[in-house]
Design an enzyme around this catalytic site. Structure first.
Site, PDB file in Angstrom:
ATOM      1  N   GLU A 215       1.013 -13.050   2.031  1.00 50.07           N
ATOM      2  CA  GLU A 215       0.702 -11.813   2.772  1.00 50.07           C
ATOM      3  C   GLU A 215       1.883 -10.839   2.740  1.00 50.07           C
ATOM      4  O   GLU A 215       1.687  -9.630   2.681  1.00 50.07           O
ATOM      5  CB  GLU A 215       0.303 -12.126   4.219  1.00 50.07           C
ATOM      6  CG  GLU A 215      -0.926 -13.032   4.352  1.00 50.07           C
ATOM      7  CD  GLU A 215      -2.147 -12.533   3.598  1.00 50.07           C
ATOM      8  OE1 GLU A 215      -2.326 -11.295   3.475  1.00 50.07           O
ATOM      9  OE2 GLU A 215      -2.916 -13.385   3.108  1.00 50.07           O
ATOM     10  N   HIS A 218       1.604  -8.644  -0.142  1.00 49.59           N
ATOM     11  CA  HIS A 218       0.737  -7.465   0.056  1.00 49.59           C
ATOM     12  C   HIS A 218       1.485  -6.362   0.800  1.00 49.59           C
ATOM     13  O   HIS A 218       1.377  -5.189   0.454  1.00 49.59           O
ATOM     14  CB  HIS A 218      -0.511  -7.831   0.870  1.00 49.59           C
ATOM     15  CG  HIS A 218      -1.530  -8.613   0.103  1.00 49.59           C
ATOM     16  ND1 HIS A 218      -1.931  -8.290  -1.179  1.00 49.59           N
ATOM     17  CD2 HIS A 218      -2.253  -9.707   0.459  1.00 49.59           C
ATOM     18  CE1 HIS A 218      -2.860  -9.163  -1.578  1.00 49.59           C
ATOM     19  NE2 HIS A 218      -3.067 -10.034  -0.607  1.00 49.59           N
TER      20      HIS A 218
END
Ligand SMILES: *[C@@H]1O[C@H](CO)[C@@H](O)[C@H](O)[C@H]1NC(C)=O
Ligand SMILES: *[C@@H]1O[C@H](CO)[C@@H](O)[C@H](O)[C@H]1NC(C)=O
Length: 494
Positions: A215, A218
């Site tokens: 994550e 991202h």
């Protein structure tokens, strides 16, 4: 031999057939493809067959499946695997260089903050794991990260339950499915499903370190990668001997932020990151003075469970185990090592055999057999070579068959002990165990003669005469013999 085998087949014959798979699979698949960005327009629920086939093919290309364009079993299976909830965006377009369209931060020094904490995991260890996840990226690029313990931060990590105002499509779905999602720069938000079974070791549950690392990718501007070994590929992966970041991840982050300013990129094998767990310092630490070590297992899920001939329970988690006596008295956590020398942490399954009085342990493709504390000659064995499932969910000594039973996903295997091997006619479908869900963590035969299965916080009571599940509930609060006396009174750590 004939007796037990007849009984084994009878188990199958007696079991009530379950209804066929739920209808509406196509609609489910359509919603899935919509959520992950496989249709160009929004147009919820109004896709033609041609658009649907095209989207399926795209999904099959990204996930390295045969491009059938048909909703076949491998495609449905792939859709059900745990993954990142961020859509697959540009990774769909074959051949496009990724990395730039997610945007990027205009600076190289970024702060991050863990806004709240997952239940059950020690804060101190989560903090170490998050720090290491950021370090993965800073070690191979020019980026530098600082943790902000309070106040504003560029990147914020938050645990949420269910719907959390990111749109219903992005509501979290409990264990499995979407584990987390994140936003591209410069929003700086990564969200994690607080109902997921997070762990910080290599046993059961989802490793939080690797999901945070994905994550964070991202939040730095990286999109999903179509490269199977990449950390940024959409599907959850386990830590292994390989580097956590593949060449594709490293190129993508260097494409945005350049190489490390001094020295060369530093990478370590994934296995190194399974040791954030540190019971002794943390459990008594300032985060949780109130909590007792003996009932730590009550507040979380465990790797495996079994019971011996004196009705003592053995509960396994990471590199420790607890014994709960027949009176419901739980021990402090004890290290696996002197009790079972040579046993690795994070076992998949364990069973104590009533027939031989031996403990069996399973992890990966291997198995261990102990008489007392003595590992028997020839063990650990490569049990997968004998036809045993790799990474079994649950092992059980089943009195009716006088055999071990191994459960793995939708199947179970009946296993003889001398010689060790899978009996003919197996594996069979889990449907024989009417009412039992797949993916249980452990099982035992209780002194009331019922078999209890466990998964997460839930238990299922299987009646050996009726051959079906007759009750279910929450084990920590409803089964006094699990030793969780204070499970009701203690506050869940948050
Ligand atoms: C980053 O590199 C340092 C050495 O400079 C090393 O000690 C550390 O473990 C590395 N961290 C990760 C997550 O690879
Ligand atoms: C539990 O163990 C403690 C200490 O060993 C003992 O004092 C207590 O009586 C035990 N309780 C039960 C219910 O057996």
């Amino acid at each position: 031999m004939a007796g037990p085998l007849r009984a084994a087949l009878a188990l199958g014959l007696l079991a009530a057939a379950r209804p066929a798979p739920a209808a509406g699979q196509r609609r489910q698949a359509e919603l899935f493809l919509e959520k992950y960005g496989y249709f160009s327009g929004p147009g919820a629920g109004t896709h033609s067959q041609a658009e649907f086939t095209e989207a399926l093919r795209d999904f099959q290309r990204v996930t390295h499946l045969p491009l059938s364009g048909v909703l076949d079993a491998p495609t449905l299976h792939q859709m059900a695997l745990p993954r990142c909830g961020t859509d697959d965006g540009d990774s769909r377009a074959a051949g496009t260089r990724r990395g730039s369209s997610g945007g990027r931060w205009p600076k190289r020094h970024l702060t991050y903050r863990v806004v709240n904490w997952p239940p059950y995991l020690p804060q101190h260890e989560v903090r170490l794991a998050v720090r290491a996840a950021f370090e993965l990226w800073s070690n191979v690029s020019s980026l530098l990260f600082w943790e902000a313990r309070e106040g504003p931060a560029d990147i914020r990590l938050t645990f949420f339950h269910g719907d959390h105002n990111d749109g219903l499509n992005n509501a979290f779905d409990g264990p499995g499915g979407a584990l987390a999602h994140a936003f591209f720069p410069r929003r700086g938000e990564a969200h994690f499903d607080s109902a997921e079974r997070w762990s910080l070791h290599s046993g059961k549950g989802r490793n939080l370190f690797i999901v945070v690392a994905h994550e964070v990718g991202h939040t730095l501007g990286l999109q999903h990668s179509p490269v199977k070994s990449a950390l940024m590929s959409p599907y959850y992966k386990k830590l292994s001997k390989d580097f956590v970041l593949s060449w594709d991840d490293v190129l993508a982050v260097q494409n945005l932020y350049g190489k490390p300013s001094k020295g060369s990129a530093i990478q370590l094998p994934g296995k190194v990151f399974t040791h954030f767990q540190d019971w002794n310092t943390d459990l008594y630490g300032r985060d949780r003075q109130q909590r007792s070590l003996s009932t730590y297992y009550c507040h979380s899920f465990f790797d495996a469970i079994t019971a011996d001939g004196d009705h003592n329970l053995y509960i396994f988690k990471g590199s420790h185990y607890w014994v709960v006596t027949a009176s419901g008295n739980a021990s402090d956590p004890r290290p696996l090592q002197p009790r079972w020398p040579g046993l690795p942490p994070g076992i998949d399954a364990c069973a104590w055999s009533q027939l031989t009085g031996k403990f069996y342990f399973f992890k990966g493709g291997r198995c261990w057999r102990y008489a007392g504390s003595e590992l028997e000659a020839g063990f650990p064995r490569k049990c997968s070579a004998l036809g045993f499932p790799r990474h079994p969910d649950t092992a059980l000594y089943f009195q009716q068959l006088r055999r071990l039973v191994l459960f793995k996903g939708p199947k179970y295997f009946v296993v003889g002990e001398e010689p060790l091997g899978v009996e003919p006619y197996y594996p069979r479908s889990l449907r024989d165990w009417a009412g039992l869900p797949p993916g249980t963590a452990g099982a035992l035969t209780h002194r009331d003669a019922s078999v209890y299965f466990f998964r997460d916080h839930q238990y299922w009571k299987f009646d050996q005469a009726k051959l079906r599940v007759v009750a279910t509930g929450k084990w920590a609060t409803q089964l006094a013999w699990m030793g969780c006396w204070d499970a009701n009174s203690e506050q869940v750590l948050s």
